[in-house]
Design an enzyme around this catalytic site. Structure first.
Site, mmCIF file in Angstrom:
data_model
loop_
_atom_site.group_PDB
_atom_site.id
_atom_site.type_symbol
_atom_site.label_atom_id
_atom_site.label_comp_id
_atom_site.label_asym_id
_atom_site.label_seq_id
_atom_site.Cartn_x
_atom_site.Cartn_y
_atom_site.Cartn_z
ATOM 1 N N PRO A 145 -75.308 10.619 17.995
ATOM 2 C CA PRO A 145 -74.471 9.584 17.370
ATOM 3 C C PRO A 145 -73.022 9.534 17.863
ATOM 4 O O PRO A 145 -72.075 9.808 17.120
ATOM 5 C CB PRO A 145 -74.549 9.948 15.886
ATOM 6 C CG PRO A 145 -74.709 11.435 15.894
ATOM 7 C CD PRO A 145 -75.554 11.742 17.100
ATOM 8 N N CYS A 146 -72.843 9.119 19.114
ATOM 9 C CA CYS A 146 -71.495 9.043 19.668
ATOM 10 C C CYS A 146 -70.639 8.005 18.940
ATOM 11 O O CYS A 146 -69.415 8.050 19.041
ATOM 12 C CB CYS A 146 -71.543 8.779 21.167
ATOM 13 S SG CYS A 146 -72.527 7.357 21.623
ATOM 14 N N HIS A 147 -71.261 7.111 18.173
ATOM 15 C CA HIS A 147 -70.481 6.146 17.391
ATOM 16 C C HIS A 147 -69.651 6.843 16.306
ATOM 17 O O HIS A 147 -68.703 6.264 15.802
ATOM 18 C CB HIS A 147 -71.403 5.088 16.762
ATOM 19 C CG HIS A 147 -72.414 5.637 15.815
ATOM 20 N ND1 HIS A 147 -73.624 6.149 16.237
ATOM 21 C CD2 HIS A 147 -72.390 5.788 14.465
ATOM 22 C CE1 HIS A 147 -74.313 6.560 15.180
ATOM 23 N NE2 HIS A 147 -73.584 6.365 14.095
#
Length: 167
Positions: A132-134
């Site tokens: 989850p780089c967001h």
């Protein structure tokens, strides 16, 4: 006599094993052997594609579960390439719980790295949502970048994911 050089042409057409419609994009699923290798954000007007394998069906099932319940925990076989630094960043990102965020600077400090290097690793992430780089944002609380972009549709996707998780 021809003066043309031998030019090797590679097929740049990607083979998706599924295309799952989401509120913000169509998720293009790429699987190699028994590993999930890529999730790509395709245009919302892309035609969905039913899963072409058992693993593609499972990836879609788990992504759908996440879209319904943002605290859903993924359990998939991932093929994570990248450099040693990128893999360390991606491992750190996976520890950020749904509904929370961390800054590029915080992760850089944790890994004895630099914020820009963390940002580059986030941009190289081929399995978004699951890695989850967001959830990685700017030190000042701003969004930062997403998918190697600092504006436009990628940031709208990041906003949607963060709102979905109520971060």
């Amino acid at each position: 006599m021809s003066r043309l050089k031998n030019i090797q042409v590679t097929d740049s057409i990607k083979v998706y094993q599924a295309k799952l419609a989401a509120p913000f994009a169509v998720l293009g699923i790429i699987i190699e052997e028994d590993w999930l290798t890529d999730i790509e954000y395709l245009s919302v007007d892309t035609q969905p594609l039913a899963p072409q394998s058992y693993l593609a069906k499972e990836v879609c099932r788990q992504l759908q579960a996440y879209l319904t319940e943002p605290s859903f925990r993924f359990d998939l076989s991932l093929h994570i390439g990248g450099t040693a630094h990128q893999r360390r960043v991606w491992q750190a990102i996976q520890t950020i719980p749904s509904g929370k965020t961390s800054s590029y600077a915080e992760i850089a400090t944790q890994l004895h790295s630099a914020p820009r290097a963390v940002g580059r690793a986030c941009g190289a992430n081929r399995i978004p949502i699951i890695i989850p780089c967001h959830r990685v944002i700017a030190k000042n609380g701003g969004l930062g970048g997403f998918m190697n972009a600092s504006d436009g549709n990628p940031l709208e996707i990041k906003r949607w994911l963060l709102r979905h998780e109520s971060a």
